[in-house]
Design a protein around this motif. Structure first.
Motif, PDB file in Angstrom:
ATOM      1  N   SER A   2      -9.091  -9.901  -0.222  1.00 43.09           N
ATOM      2  CA  SER A   2      -8.822  -8.485  -0.465  1.00 43.09           C
ATOM      3  C   SER A   2      -7.453  -8.083   0.084  1.00 43.09           C
ATOM      4  CB  SER A   2      -9.913  -7.612   0.144  1.00 43.09           C
ATOM      5  OG  SER A   2      -9.920  -7.779   1.550  1.00 43.09           O
ATOM      6  N   TYR A   3      -6.990  -8.769   1.140  1.00 42.20           N
ATOM      7  CA  TYR A   3      -5.665  -8.481   1.692  1.00 42.20           C
ATOM      8  C   TYR A   3      -4.585  -8.788   0.664  1.00 42.20           C
ATOM      9  CZ  TYR A   3      -1.494  -8.816   4.574  1.00 42.20           C
ATOM     10  OH  TYR A   3      -0.234  -8.665   5.072  1.00 42.20           O
ATOM     11  N   GLU A   6      -4.696  -6.144  -2.082  1.00 41.88           N
ATOM     12  CA  GLU A   6      -4.079  -4.887  -1.634  1.00 41.88           C
ATOM     13  C   GLU A   6      -2.560  -5.004  -1.618  1.00 41.88           C
ATOM     14  OE1 GLU A   6      -5.640  -3.544   2.094  1.00 41.88           O
ATOM     15  OE2 GLU A   6      -7.705  -3.883   1.437  1.00 41.88           O
TER      16      GLU A   6
END
Length: 80
Positions: A2-3, A6
């Motif tokens: 998810s990093y 993002e």
């Protein structure tokens, strides 16, 4: 994971597309190189096993070398 998603979403529009395209290209290259090395290793092991089997059957080293040389002159790994 998810990093990374993002980070890609925070980039301006053309840059995130370029980044994803580069990741796909380099990822494909890495996977292709890895598979090529695995294939080379498997072919080498198969050739060694074939030579060992011929020697176990009673062929001399000279006969094995002659057979391997003849098969490589015919265009590759036809015998293996």
């Amino acid at each position: 994971m998810s990093y990374i998603q993002e980070f890609v979403n925070l980039l301006p529009i053309p840059f995130n597309f370029v980044l994803l395209l580069l990741l796909i290209v380099f990822g494909t290259g890495i996977i292709t190189s890895t598979m090529k090395q695995i294939r080379k290793f498997a072919c080498h092991r198969q050739e060694l096993d074939f030579k060992r089997e011929m020697i176990d059957r009673g062929m001399s080293v000279e006969e094995v070398e002659r057979l391997v040389q003849a098969s490589s002159e015919q265009g590759g790994n036809g015998v293996f």
